[in-house]
Design a protein around this motif. Structure first.
Motif, PDB file in Angstrom:
ATOM      1  N   ASP A 103     -18.881  -5.960  -4.696  1.00 54.00           N
ATOM      2  CA  ASP A 103     -19.749  -4.806  -4.856  1.00 54.00           C
ATOM      3  C   ASP A 103     -20.660  -4.989  -6.071  1.00 54.00           C
ATOM      4  O   ASP A 103     -20.180  -5.248  -7.193  1.00 54.00           O
ATOM      5  N   LEU A 104     -21.973  -4.890  -5.859  1.00 59.48           N
ATOM      6  CA  LEU A 104     -22.944  -5.129  -6.931  1.00 59.48           C
ATOM      7  C   LEU A 104     -22.775  -4.145  -8.082  1.00 59.48           C
ATOM      8  O   LEU A 104     -22.887  -4.523  -9.254  1.00 59.48           O
ATOM      9  N   ASN A 105     -22.520  -2.894  -7.777  1.00 63.77           N
ATOM     10  CA  ASN A 105     -22.336  -1.895  -8.829  1.00 63.77           C
ATOM     11  C   ASN A 105     -21.092  -2.206  -9.652  1.00 63.77           C
ATOM     12  O   ASN A 105     -21.113  -2.125 -10.877  1.00 63.77           O
ATOM     13  N   ARG A 106     -20.006  -2.575  -8.989  1.00 60.93           N
ATOM     14  CA  ARG A 106     -18.753  -2.891  -9.684  1.00 60.93           C
ATOM     15  C   ARG A 106     -18.958  -4.090 -10.624  1.00 60.93           C
ATOM     16  O   ARG A 106     -18.568  -4.066 -11.788  1.00 60.93           O
ATOM     17  N   LEU A 107     -19.601  -5.126 -10.127  1.00 59.58           N
ATOM     18  CA  LEU A 107     -19.858  -6.309 -10.940  1.00 59.58           C
ATOM     19  C   LEU A 107     -20.770  -5.961 -12.116  1.00 59.58           C
ATOM     20  O   LEU A 107     -20.509  -6.346 -13.256  1.00 59.58           O
ATOM     21  N   ASN A 108     -21.825  -5.216 -11.854  1.00 60.18           N
ATOM     22  CA  ASN A 108     -22.764  -4.818 -12.905  1.00 60.18           C
ATOM     23  C   ASN A 108     -22.074  -3.977 -13.973  1.00 60.18           C
ATOM     24  O   ASN A 108     -22.250  -4.219 -15.174  1.00 60.18           O
ATOM     25  N   VAL A 109     -21.307  -2.995 -13.565  1.00 59.96           N
ATOM     26  CA  VAL A 109     -20.630  -2.136 -14.535  1.00 59.96           C
ATOM     27  C   VAL A 109     -19.640  -2.959 -15.357  1.00 59.96           C
ATOM     28  O   VAL A 109     -19.567  -2.816 -16.579  1.00 59.96           O
ATOM     29  N   ALA A 110     -18.928  -3.859 -14.709  1.00 63.77           N
ATOM     30  CA  ALA A 110     -17.928  -4.664 -15.427  1.00 63.77           C
ATOM     31  C   ALA A 110     -18.580  -5.499 -16.523  1.00 63.77           C
ATOM     32  O   ALA A 110     -18.130  -5.471 -17.677  1.00 63.77           O
ATOM     33  N   VAL A 111     -19.635  -6.227 -16.216  1.00 62.93           N
ATOM     34  CA  VAL A 111     -20.218  -7.116 -17.220  1.00 62.93           C
ATOM     35  C   VAL A 111     -21.177  -6.399 -18.161  1.00 62.93           C
ATOM     36  O   VAL A 111     -21.355  -6.828 -19.303  1.00 62.93           O
ATOM     37  N   SER A 112     -21.782  -5.318 -17.739  1.00 62.97           N
ATOM     38  CA  SER A 112     -22.739  -4.629 -18.604  1.00 62.97           C
ATOM     39  C   SER A 112     -22.069  -3.765 -19.672  1.00 62.97           C
ATOM     40  O   SER A 112     -22.746  -3.232 -20.544  1.00 62.97           O
ATOM     41  N   ARG A 113     -20.768  -3.620 -19.646  1.00 64.18           N
ATOM     42  CA  ARG A 113     -20.046  -2.893 -20.695  1.00 64.18           C
ATOM     43  C   ARG A 113     -19.983  -3.709 -21.976  1.00 64.18           C
ATOM     44  O   ARG A 113     -19.680  -3.203 -23.039  1.00 64.18           O
ATOM     45  N   GLN A 115     -21.069  -5.650 -25.219  1.00 63.55           N
ATOM     46  CA  GLN A 115     -22.130  -5.603 -26.215  1.00 63.55           C
ATOM     47  C   GLN A 115     -22.472  -7.000 -26.737  1.00 63.55           C
ATOM     48  O   GLN A 115     -23.553  -7.209 -27.260  1.00 63.55           O
ATOM     49  N   ALA A 116     -21.538  -7.949 -26.622  1.00 67.63           N
ATOM     50  CA  ALA A 116     -21.781  -9.296 -27.133  1.00 67.63           C
ATOM     51  C   ALA A 116     -21.362 -10.392 -26.160  1.00 67.63           C
ATOM     52  O   ALA A 116     -22.069 -11.375 -26.000  1.00 67.63           O
ATOM     53  N   LEU A 117     -20.217 -10.239 -25.506  1.00 70.23           N
ATOM     54  CA  LEU A 117     -19.683 -11.297 -24.658  1.00 70.23           C
ATOM     55  C   LEU A 117     -19.012 -10.712 -23.429  1.00 70.23           C
ATOM     56  O   LEU A 117     -18.161  -9.825 -23.550  1.00 70.23           O
ATOM     57  N   ALA A 118     -19.407 -11.216 -22.270  1.00 70.45           N
ATOM     58  CA  ALA A 118     -18.742 -10.852 -21.013  1.00 70.45           C
ATOM     59  C   ALA A 118     -18.126 -12.119 -20.438  1.00 70.45           C
ATOM     60  O   ALA A 118     -18.802 -13.136 -20.296  1.00 70.45           O
ATOM     61  N   CYS A 119     -16.845 -12.065 -20.122  1.00 70.87           N
ATOM     62  CA  CYS A 119     -16.128 -13.187 -19.513  1.00 70.87           C
ATOM     63  C   CYS A 119     -15.709 -12.766 -18.111  1.00 70.87           C
ATOM     64  O   CYS A 119     -15.094 -11.716 -17.940  1.00 70.87           O
ATOM     65  N   VAL A 120     -16.037 -13.583 -17.127  1.00 74.66           N
ATOM     66  CA  VAL A 120     -15.613 -13.321 -15.753  1.00 74.66           C
ATOM     67  C   VAL A 120     -14.632 -14.407 -15.364  1.00 74.66           C
ATOM     68  O   VAL A 120     -14.956 -15.593 -15.380  1.00 74.66           O
ATOM     69  N   VAL A 121     -13.416 -14.004 -15.037  1.00 74.74           N
ATOM     70  CA  VAL A 121     -12.367 -14.929 -14.639  1.00 74.74           C
ATOM     71  C   VAL A 121     -12.293 -14.892 -13.122  1.00 74.74           C
ATOM     72  O   VAL A 121     -12.068 -13.829 -12.533  1.00 74.74           O
ATOM     73  N   LEU A 122     -12.537 -16.034 -12.491  1.00 75.96           N
ATOM     74  CA  LEU A 122     -12.561 -16.053 -11.032  1.00 75.96           C
ATOM     75  C   LEU A 122     -12.201 -17.420 -10.492  1.00 75.96           C
ATOM     76  O   LEU A 122     -12.328 -18.432 -11.173  1.00 75.96           O
ATOM     77  N   SER A 123     -11.792 -17.422  -9.257  1.00 71.15           N
ATOM     78  CA  SER A 123     -11.551 -18.655  -8.518  1.00 71.15           C
ATOM     79  C   SER A 123     -12.887 -19.193  -8.029  1.00 71.15           C
ATOM     80  O   SER A 123     -13.716 -18.434  -7.527  1.00 71.15           O
ATOM     81  N   PRO A 124     -13.112 -20.509  -8.131  1.00 73.64           N
ATOM     82  CA  PRO A 124     -14.366 -21.084  -7.631  1.00 73.64           C
ATOM     83  C   PRO A 124     -14.559 -20.852  -6.129  1.00 73.64           C
ATOM     84  O   PRO A 124     -15.689 -20.862  -5.640  1.00 73.64           O
TER      85      PRO A 124
END
Length: 156
Positions: A103-113, A115-124
């Motif tokens: 979901d684009l909104n879910r992804l956007n809200v998660a990383v846009s929170r 202020q300095a660093l967003a880390c996304v942990v995911l399977s390739p």
């Protein structure tokens, strides 16, 4: 409608990676938009996951009081560091399907929170999801673009 979730709604491997990232952020210095520096402490890291089962695993791996929850919990909140655990190994394993996990909104809200660093942990494998509709293509493509623009750290 109640969704039956399988083991794909949680990942111990990702919870372990999130815990290592959370620990590595503690005590680091960050600079806000005004140029003021501060040390990162437990309240300065938000950990976000799409499923409650993953939230529970991550909470168990972190000290009491760590800020862990779903996207809904952190609406409108910010922190210097945000760690987002996508949880599912592949699109086929995703409870609630591609529409929910990507979901684009879910992804956007998660990383846009962040202020300095967003880390996304995911399977390739999440980047190689089969799509059947233009909407699914947009969703998977957004995740691919995010990863493409990021600094990738494997084996944290």
């Amino acid at each position: 409608m109640r969704h039956e979730l399988t083991a794909a709604d949680k990942s111990q491997q990702e919870a372990d990676v999130v815990a290592r990232l959370w620990q590595s952020a503690q005590g680091q210095t960050w600079r806000n938009h005004l140029g003021e520096e501060a040390r990162i402490g437990p309240s300065d890291v938000l950990v976000v996951a799409p499923y409650n089962a993953q939230v529970a695993l991550i909470k168990a791996a972190l000290p009491s009081g760590a800020r862990v929850g779903t996207v809904d919990k952190f609406q409108g909140q910010e922190a210097p560091v945000v760690i987002y655990s996508m949880t599912s190994t592949s699109a086929a394993d995703a409870p609630r399907g591609v529409g929910f996990l990507y979901d684009l909104n879910r992804l956007n809200v998660a990383v846009s929170r962040a202020q300095a660093l967003a880390c996304v942990v995911l399977s390739p494998l999440l980047l190689d999801a089969p799509v059947r509709t233009p909407d699914q293509l947009r969703r998977v493509n957004a995740l691919c673009r995010l990863v493409e623009s990021a600094t990738v750290v494997a084996g944290v």
